[in-house]
Design an enzyme around this catalytic site. Structure first.
Site, PDB file in Angstrom:
ATOM      1  N   GLU A  32     -32.890  86.586  27.410  1.00 57.23           N
ATOM      2  CA  GLU A  32     -31.951  86.709  28.228  1.00 57.23           C
ATOM      3  C   GLU A  32     -31.801  85.473  29.167  1.00 57.23           C
ATOM      4  N   THR A  40     -23.697  91.963  31.232  1.00 61.95           N
ATOM      5  CA  THR A  40     -22.411  92.288  31.900  1.00 61.95           C
ATOM      6  C   THR A  40     -22.258  93.491  32.737  1.00 61.95           C
ATOM      7  N   GLY A 114     -30.867  81.482  23.905  1.00 53.39           N
ATOM      8  CA  GLY A 114     -31.254  81.304  22.590  1.00 53.39           C
ATOM      9  C   GLY A 114     -30.134  80.910  21.480  1.00 53.39           C
ATOM     10  N   THR A 142     -25.136  89.835  22.007  1.00 51.99           N
ATOM     11  CA  THR A 142     -24.703  88.774  22.980  1.00 51.99           C
ATOM     12  C   THR A 142     -23.578  88.974  23.830  1.00 51.99           C
ATOM     13  N   GLY A 179      -2.342  92.373  33.488  1.00 51.20           N
ATOM     14  CA  GLY A 179      -2.998  93.477  32.490  1.00 51.20           C
ATOM     15  C   GLY A 179      -3.295  94.748  33.446  1.00 51.20           C
ATOM     16  N   LEU A 185      -6.716  98.296  36.556  1.00 51.21           N
ATOM     17  CA  LEU A 185      -6.549  99.370  37.256  1.00 51.21           C
ATOM     18  C   LEU A 185      -7.763 100.026  38.275  1.00 51.21           C
ATOM     19  N   MET A 312     -15.239  98.230  23.755  1.00 54.12           N
ATOM     20  CA  MET A 312     -16.114  97.466  24.547  1.00 54.12           C
ATOM     21  C   MET A 312     -16.686  98.456  25.667  1.00 54.12           C
ATOM     22  N   HIS A 438     -17.996 129.608  37.940  1.00 56.50           N
ATOM     23  CA  HIS A 438     -16.771 129.631  39.059  1.00 56.50           C
ATOM     24  C   HIS A 438     -17.025 129.413  40.543  1.00 56.50           C
TER      25      HIS A 438
HETATM   26  P1  FAD Z   1     -23.632  92.380  27.456  1.00 60.56           P
HETATM   27  O1  FAD Z   1     -23.569  93.385  28.518  1.00 60.56           O
HETATM   28  O2  FAD Z   1     -22.330  91.293  27.790  1.00 60.56           O
HETATM   29  O3  FAD Z   1     -24.894  91.580  27.556  1.00 60.56           O
HETATM   30  C1  FAD Z   1     -25.110  90.559  26.859  1.00 60.56           C
HETATM   31  C2  FAD Z   1     -26.363  89.721  27.536  1.00 60.56           C
HETATM   32  O4  FAD Z   1     -26.553  88.697  26.483  1.00 60.56           O
HETATM   33  C3  FAD Z   1     -25.668  89.019  28.772  1.00 60.56           C
HETATM   34  O5  FAD Z   1     -26.610  89.382  29.807  1.00 60.56           O
HETATM   35  C4  FAD Z   1     -25.714  87.567  28.155  1.00 60.56           C
HETATM   36  O6  FAD Z   1     -26.243  86.719  29.406  1.00 60.56           O
HETATM   37  C5  FAD Z   1     -26.763  87.605  27.204  1.00 60.56           C
HETATM   38  N1  FAD Z   1     -26.666  86.413  26.300  1.00 60.56           N
HETATM   39  C6  FAD Z   1     -25.699  86.272  25.277  1.00 60.56           C
HETATM   40  N2  FAD Z   1     -25.973  85.197  24.570  1.00 60.56           N
HETATM   41  C7  FAD Z   1     -27.117  84.817  25.006  1.00 60.56           C
HETATM   42  C8  FAD Z   1     -27.875  83.668  24.378  1.00 60.56           C
HETATM   43  N3  FAD Z   1     -27.493  82.998  23.324  1.00 60.56           N
HETATM   44  N4  FAD Z   1     -29.183  83.698  24.694  1.00 60.56           N
HETATM   45  C9  FAD Z   1     -29.436  84.327  25.994  1.00 60.56           C
HETATM   46  N5  FAD Z   1     -28.921  85.438  26.369  1.00 60.56           N
HETATM   47  C10 FAD Z   1     -27.651  85.486  25.839  1.00 60.56           C
HETATM   48  N6  FAD Z   1     -18.323  99.618  30.061  1.00 60.56           N
HETATM   49  C11 FAD Z   1     -18.573 101.225  30.341  1.00 60.56           C
HETATM   50  O7  FAD Z   1     -19.017 101.846  29.375  1.00 60.56           O
HETATM   51  N7  FAD Z   1     -18.070 101.900  31.401  1.00 60.56           N
HETATM   52  C12 FAD Z   1     -17.767 100.925  32.405  1.00 60.56           C
HETATM   53  O8  FAD Z   1     -17.631 101.567  33.844  1.00 60.56           O
HETATM   54  C13 FAD Z   1     -17.418  99.741  32.313  1.00 60.56           C
HETATM   55  N8  FAD Z   1     -17.049  98.936  33.432  1.00 60.56           N
HETATM   56  C14 FAD Z   1     -16.925  97.519  33.284  1.00 60.56           C
HETATM   57  C15 FAD Z   1     -16.351  96.805  34.432  1.00 60.56           C
HETATM   58  C16 FAD Z   1     -16.402  95.526  34.223  1.00 60.56           C
HETATM   59  C17 FAD Z   1     -15.618  94.738  35.225  1.00 60.56           C
HETATM   60  C18 FAD Z   1     -16.716  94.837  32.960  1.00 60.56           C
HETATM   61  C19 FAD Z   1     -16.159  93.305  32.892  1.00 60.56           C
HETATM   62  C20 FAD Z   1     -17.072  95.550  32.085  1.00 60.56           C
HETATM   63  C21 FAD Z   1     -17.147  96.901  32.188  1.00 60.56           C
HETATM   64  N9  FAD Z   1     -17.699  97.606  31.092  1.00 60.56           N
HETATM   65  C22 FAD Z   1     -17.900  99.141  31.012  1.00 60.56           C
HETATM   66  C23 FAD Z   1     -17.863  97.139  29.640  1.00 60.56           C
HETATM   67  C24 FAD Z   1     -19.360  96.839  29.549  1.00 60.56           C
HETATM   68  O9  FAD Z   1     -19.806  96.176  30.568  1.00 60.56           O
HETATM   69  C25 FAD Z   1     -19.817  96.311  28.190  1.00 60.56           C
HETATM   70  O10 FAD Z   1     -19.235  97.070  27.429  1.00 60.56           O
HETATM   71  C26 FAD Z   1     -21.345  96.288  27.885  1.00 60.56           C
HETATM   72  O11 FAD Z   1     -21.742  95.421  28.849  1.00 60.56           O
HETATM   73  C27 FAD Z   1     -21.589  95.666  26.587  1.00 60.56           C
HETATM   74  O12 FAD Z   1     -22.986  95.632  26.445  1.00 60.56           O
HETATM   75  P2  FAD Z   1     -23.781  94.566  25.711  1.00 60.56           P
HETATM   76  O13 FAD Z   1     -25.171  94.671  25.659  1.00 60.56           O
HETATM   77  O14 FAD Z   1     -23.149  94.435  24.002  1.00 60.56           O
HETATM   78  O15 FAD Z   1     -23.288  93.034  26.117  1.00 60.56           O
HETATM   79  P1  NAD Z   2      -8.109  96.006  28.363  1.00 60.10           P
HETATM   80  O1  NAD Z   2      -7.894  95.960  26.799  1.00 60.10           O
HETATM   81  O2  NAD Z   2      -8.657  97.511  28.851  1.00 60.10           O
HETATM   82  O3  NAD Z   2      -6.411  95.955  29.064  1.00 60.10           O
HETATM   83  C1  NAD Z   2      -5.936  94.573  28.773  1.00 60.10           C
HETATM   84  C2  NAD Z   2      -4.577  94.782  29.350  1.00 60.10           C
HETATM   85  O4  NAD Z   2      -3.730  93.475  29.355  1.00 60.10           O
HETATM   86  C3  NAD Z   2      -3.777  95.633  28.098  1.00 60.10           C
HETATM   87  O5  NAD Z   2      -3.207  96.687  28.884  1.00 60.10           O
HETATM   88  C4  NAD Z   2      -2.920  94.674  27.461  1.00 60.10           C
HETATM   89  O6  NAD Z   2      -1.813  95.171  26.990  1.00 60.10           O
HETATM   90  C5  NAD Z   2      -2.777  93.869  28.535  1.00 60.10           C
HETATM   91  N1  NAD Z   2      -2.306  92.368  28.391  1.00 60.10           N
HETATM   92  C6  NAD Z   2      -2.665  91.602  27.456  1.00 60.10           C
HETATM   93  N2  NAD Z   2      -2.285  90.392  27.460  1.00 60.10           N
HETATM   94  C7  NAD Z   2      -1.469  90.356  28.243  1.00 60.10           C
HETATM   95  C8  NAD Z   2      -0.431  89.345  29.179  1.00 60.10           C
HETATM   96  N3  NAD Z   2      -0.406  88.060  28.662  1.00 60.10           N
HETATM   97  N4  NAD Z   2       0.319  89.640  30.146  1.00 60.10           N
HETATM   98  C9  NAD Z   2       0.231  91.074  30.731  1.00 60.10           C
HETATM   99  N5  NAD Z   2      -0.784  91.970  30.160  1.00 60.10           N
HETATM  100  C10 NAD Z   2      -1.392  91.572  28.944  1.00 60.10           C
HETATM  101  O7  NAD Z   2      -8.720  95.092  29.078  1.00 60.10           O
HETATM  102  P2  NAD Z   2      -9.585  94.448  30.301  1.00 60.10           P
HETATM  103  O8  NAD Z   2      -9.021  95.770  31.300  1.00 60.10           O
HETATM  104  O9  NAD Z   2      -9.651  93.187  30.511  1.00 60.10           O
HETATM  105  O10 NAD Z   2     -10.984  95.272  30.128  1.00 60.10           O
HETATM  106  C11 NAD Z   2     -11.631  94.581  29.040  1.00 60.10           C
HETATM  107  C12 NAD Z   2     -12.884  95.461  28.319  1.00 60.10           C
HETATM  108  O11 NAD Z   2     -13.935  95.837  29.410  1.00 60.10           O
HETATM  109  C13 NAD Z   2     -12.133  96.657  28.159  1.00 60.10           C
HETATM  110  O12 NAD Z   2     -11.300  96.924  26.889  1.00 60.10           O
HETATM  111  C14 NAD Z   2     -13.246  97.853  28.206  1.00 60.10           C
HETATM  112  O13 NAD Z   2     -13.708  98.044  26.892  1.00 60.10           O
HETATM  113  C15 NAD Z   2     -14.408  97.314  29.092  1.00 60.10           C
HETATM  114  N6  NAD Z   2     -14.363  98.034  30.313  1.00 60.10           N
HETATM  115  C16 NAD Z   2     -14.454  99.237  30.428  1.00 60.10           C
HETATM  116  C17 NAD Z   2     -14.521  99.838  31.693  1.00 60.10           C
HETATM  117  C18 NAD Z   2     -14.717 101.402  31.568  1.00 60.10           C
HETATM  118  O14 NAD Z   2     -15.299 101.796  30.661  1.00 60.10           O
HETATM  119  N7  NAD Z   2     -14.607 102.232  32.714  1.00 60.10           N
HETATM  120  C19 NAD Z   2     -14.167  99.340  32.691  1.00 60.10           C
HETATM  121  C20 NAD Z   2     -13.855  97.899  32.701  1.00 60.10           C
HETATM  122  C21 NAD Z   2     -13.942  97.391  31.565  1.00 60.10           C
END
Ligand code: FAD
Ligand code: NAD
Length: 459
Positions: A32, A40, A114, A142, A179, A185, A312, A438
């Protein structure tokens, strides 16, 4: 250094894969690059966003809901710096927690970037120089990064991504969110609750495209009542920085002046510059291609999580991590994608599992619908949280549960029952005949299931 299994990436997919591998007796390492484990999700996603959502939901309750309970308080004030400090502490507790689990399971964390040098070797750029790490099995985890719009590039100050919106030093006067998806939201809610004017610009005809349309319509109405300005079918064409302001240009309308612009138009797999293609791994638009065993087709290299596409979600990545490692160990892994719940942590929350009504129609499936509003649920009334409903979709012939959608208070917690029902291939009747305590919110789930059988009691 030689290991039985090395995971590239320490996010929820990668760290769970590493722990499962250690449980199965593999000598395991995880590479990492960041200063903390958790990816993330833990560092800049799920955890900090929920910490801010909880802080601001409490603020909102004190401000708008305490009066109805007979509680008088003077106008509350938010100390933004303290709110962020609390969020940072929550994140640290979780990243430290992952580090603790690594020590407990004797997993080595190799800090650095990596690159896949071959099907058995990852070269890691560490603070002490390049280290080759050899592995019998490799799991690529990744993750993903935010999509950047070419005409609306992040400047790290006023045009920001989700990481920027999690760390704004002040409450914006006007936050424009490009978006209307889950990030827009959720993080829009955080700043709106604190008093920002929030305008959501969504390119598609509705916010949250792809979710059950009836549930989205109900949520859209409530979000607008909360003060969100939602503009759908809106195309952003660019933005111009004017001092501390940003002028956002929109097709066919006046430009919008914003203090901050959050661009949240999706995320893309993070796979470039890591030697993947050179090692023979197949990528399509940056997404790692795998078979049903999460195998890349190269040596004993597997891939999981956001980097392989699909939804995702952290819990999806975790399950894939577990399954891939079990395949690598010669066992059988399985992820039931029909039972992967999806949650939007607004207030009220939106949570769903299985098919939407639109998907069932498109597939020509004959189905029955049961609905139950929270306005008819005793606990929701006691809480003063009567917005929203539960919607159950069941197969018309077999009664099998096909989808369950909730817009309502703590939908995130309630959806677990529906995910379990999907996993067990339950019928709507199975949910309907299960005794629910309930008065509780999940009684609305039972009532909606009764509704699918034409026999709701409390409506
Ligand atoms: P990541 O969590 O992206 O982890 C990948 C890791 O690999 C990173 O730490 C990165 O630094 C490391 N890495 C990558 N390439 C290399 C390399 N070459 N060498 C060394 N290290 C490397 N999902 C939910 O289910 N519920 C939520 O409430 C939710 N909220 C979110 C809110 C936000 C603002 C965002 C941005 C995302 C949210 N998500 C949520 C989505 C969720 O974070 C991702 O789906 C999840 O983290 C994916 O896990 P992952 O392990 O595939 O990748
Ligand atoms: P998203 O795919 O949820 O939403 C992106 C939105 O942007 C869509 O409604 C799309 O139609 C719109 N859009 C795309 N291009 C546009 C443009 N040019 N102008 C205006 N609107 C446009 O993506 P996100 O909100 O960026 O989140 C990324 C991913 O992270 C999600 O898909 C989700 O998998 C993950 N995530 C999950 C959670 C959770 O589980 N609670 C929270 C945050 C993020």
């Amino acid at each position: 250094m030689t290991f039985d299994l090395v995971v590239l990436g320490g996010g929820p997919g990668g760290y769970v894969a590493a722990i499962r591998a250690a449980q199965l007796g593999f000598k395991t390492a995880c590479i990492e690059k960041e200063a903390a484990l958790g990816g993330t999700c833990v560092r800049v996603g799920c955890i900090p966003s929920k910490a801010l959502l909880d802080s601001t939901e409490l603020f909102d309750q004190i401000r708008h809901k305490s009066e109805a309970h007979g509680i008088s308080v003077s106008e509350p004030a938010m100390d933004v710096a303290k709110m962020h400090a609390r969020k940072d502490a929550v994140v640290k507790a979780n990243t430290d927690g992952v580090a603790f689990l690594f020590r407990k399971n004797k997993i080595e964390w190799i800090r650095g970037f990596g690159r896949l040098a071959s099907a058995e070797t990852i070269e890691v750029e560490t603070a002490e120089g390049m280290k080759p790490v050899r592995a019998k099995n490799i799991v690529l985890a990744t993750g993903s990064v935010p999509v950047e719009l070419p005409f609306l590039q992040f400047d790290g100050e006023r045009v920001i991504d989700s990481t920027g919106a999690l760390a704004l030093p002040e409450i914006p006067g006007h936050l424009v969110v490009v978006g209307g998806g889950v990030i827009g939201l959720e993080l829009g809610s955080v700043w709106r609750r604190l008093g920002a004017k929030v305008t959501v610009l969504e390119a598609m005809p509705t916010i949250l495209p792809g979710m059950d349309a009836e549930i989205v319509r109900a949520a859209d109405r409530v979000f607008r009542k909360q003060g969100f300005e939602v503009r759908t079918s809106t195309r952003v064409t660019g933005a111009e920085r004017k001092g501390d302001k940003v002028l956002v240009s929109v097709e066919g309308a006046e430009p919008i002046e914003a203090d901050y612009v959050l661009v949240a138009v999706g995320r893309r797999a993070y796979t470039a510059g890591m030697g993947l293609e050179e090692a023979g791994i197949r990528l399509e638009r940056g997404v790692i291609q795998v078979d049903e065993r999460y195998h890349t087709g190269v040596g004993s290299v597997y891939a999981i999580g956001d980097a392989i596409g699909g939804r995702m979600l952290a819990h999806k990545a975790e399950e894939e991590g577990t399954a891939a490692v079990e395949f690598a160990a010669g066992k059988h892994g399985h992820v039931n994608y029909d039972a992967v719940a999806n949650v939007v942590y607004t207030w009220p929350e939106i949570a769903s599992v299985g098919a939407t009504e639109e998907e069932l129609k498109a597939a020509g499936t004959k189905y029955r619908v049961g609905k139950f509003p929270f306005s008819a649920n005793g606990r929701a009334r006691a809480m003063g949280e009567t917005d929203g409903m539960v919607k159950v979709l069941a197969d018309d012939a077999t009664d099998r549960l096909l989808g369950l959608h909730i817009f309502g208070p703590r939908a995130s917690d309630m959806i677990a029952e529906a995910a379990l029902a999907m996993e067990f291939e339950s019928s709507a009747e199975d949910i309907a005949v299960t005794v629910h305590a309930h008065p509780t919110l999940p009684e609305a789930v039972k009532e909606a299931a009764l509704g699918a059988l034409g026999r709701s009691i409390h409506i």
